[in-house]
Design an enzyme around this catalytic site. Sequence first.
Site, short mmCIF file in Angstrom:
data_model
loop_
_atom_site.label_atom_id
_atom_site.label_comp_id
_atom_site.label_asym_id
_atom_site.label_seq_id
_atom_site.Cartn_x
_atom_site.Cartn_y
_atom_site.Cartn_z
N SER A 44 0.77 -1.14 -0.03
CA SER A 44 0.01 0.13 -0.14
C SER A 44 0.85 1.34 -0.23
O SER A 44 1.75 1.33 0.90
CB SER A 44 -0.97 0.11 1.17
OG SER A 44 -1.65 1.38 1.27
N SER A 116 -2.29 -7.57 -3.60
CA SER A 116 -2.35 -8.97 -3.89
C SER A 116 -1.06 -9.35 -3.41
O SER A 116 0.07 -9.92 -4.11
CB SER A 116 -2.11 -8.99 -5.63
OG SER A 116 -1.71 -8.25 -6.01
#
EC number: 2.7.1.25
Lengths: 217, 217
Positions: A44, A116
Amino acid sequence: MKVSAPKTVNIHETALAATGVARHIHPIAPTAWAAPVLWLTGLSGAGKSTLAIGASRLLERRGFRTIVIDGDALRAGLSKDLGFSAEDRAESVRRASEVAALCSRAGITTFVALVSPFEIDRANARAAVGGLFHEVYVDTDYATCRARDPKGLYKLAEQGKIRNFTGLDSPYEAPAHPDLVVSTMSEDPAASILKLATYAMHASLHSPLESLPAASA
Amino acid sequence: MKVSAPKTVNIHETALAATGVARHIHPIAPTAWAAPVLWLTGLSGAGKSTLAIGASRLLERRGFRTIVIDGDALRAGLSKDLGFSAEDRAESVRRASEVAALCSRAGITTFVALVSPFEIDRANARAAVGGLFHEVYVDTDYATCRARDPKGLYKLAEQGKIRNFTGLDSPYEAPAHPDLVVSTMSEDPAASILKLATYAMHASLHSPLESLPAASA
């Protein structure tokens, strides 16, 4: 495979298979070619969406049809029933990969920007998309992402207000053999975008579903 | 709303909302406009996919970027974990509507060809897509679809080998106020395709997210 088992016995599907109705599995590529899927994985704040949007815009101006599917858009819509457990992440990645496959087969160069974190989920995504899947590792380390913290998530995670946060209390499995690596630490963002767009254009000329035109004299 | 409740408390989403990261909810329309969604509903065998593919091809040749998402493609991929109960149909329609919303926002004229028999599910789809949603009723009656039976499903259903079959042991709720009706019973298929393509082109000039260019002297 982490793919969910069918909830109910799907007699239609059996019937469909029996009648050979596979025409829509590789449906409807109106442009007569299938476009590549650029699957951006990373922490992130690594810069996945920024790079995807930048490359998408470069390609659009040159006549490519593109789409960007990122984690925030998925969480707000298609995957809003899913959380951040390993199982839910697997299902979220599965759905993203199926959308990417649909778009790819419609001739749309597809950028997926999604943390992911698990290798198995990305392998399943590659299997769903096929030969047009390209894994792009956005290699930005934890310290850098934490310092950026564009959404304030690292702060919340370190305060214990977010659980299953990738890189903190949930692992990130870096790609062992990515098709492309971009680093937003050592490279200028514009250089990373150009690198990604160049790669995507190159990949688009190698669609496995299209034969090369015959040369004419 | 038939939308599933979140499986886990989504702290990320809360954090995202708090930090105002709504930039990806209406993301990334690289073409700077959002394209219409043509949602074709009707019985199995009504001609939904055929009309959608035909209209898509007409539009593609004129430079539109399009995609066709039909029931068979969804059942083979994104919704392969779902069956044909009312609840599973609702979730399948929800996923299709979210994919349509993503594509629409990327400037891709989106044809969804899905039985979608329940009014409530189509109303939810309209809510997810917004003002660009256009309900197209492919009005072909049971007897006609049964006589065509292109996939052999009617035969299987009447033999009791398929349950929850729309029009037989599961109801079809025809749209009360469709935006467009095409009838493959009374019209030539080519005429229906032209009608749908014409409607889609018209709809594309009325994107609520785009202001008209100023006239210059």
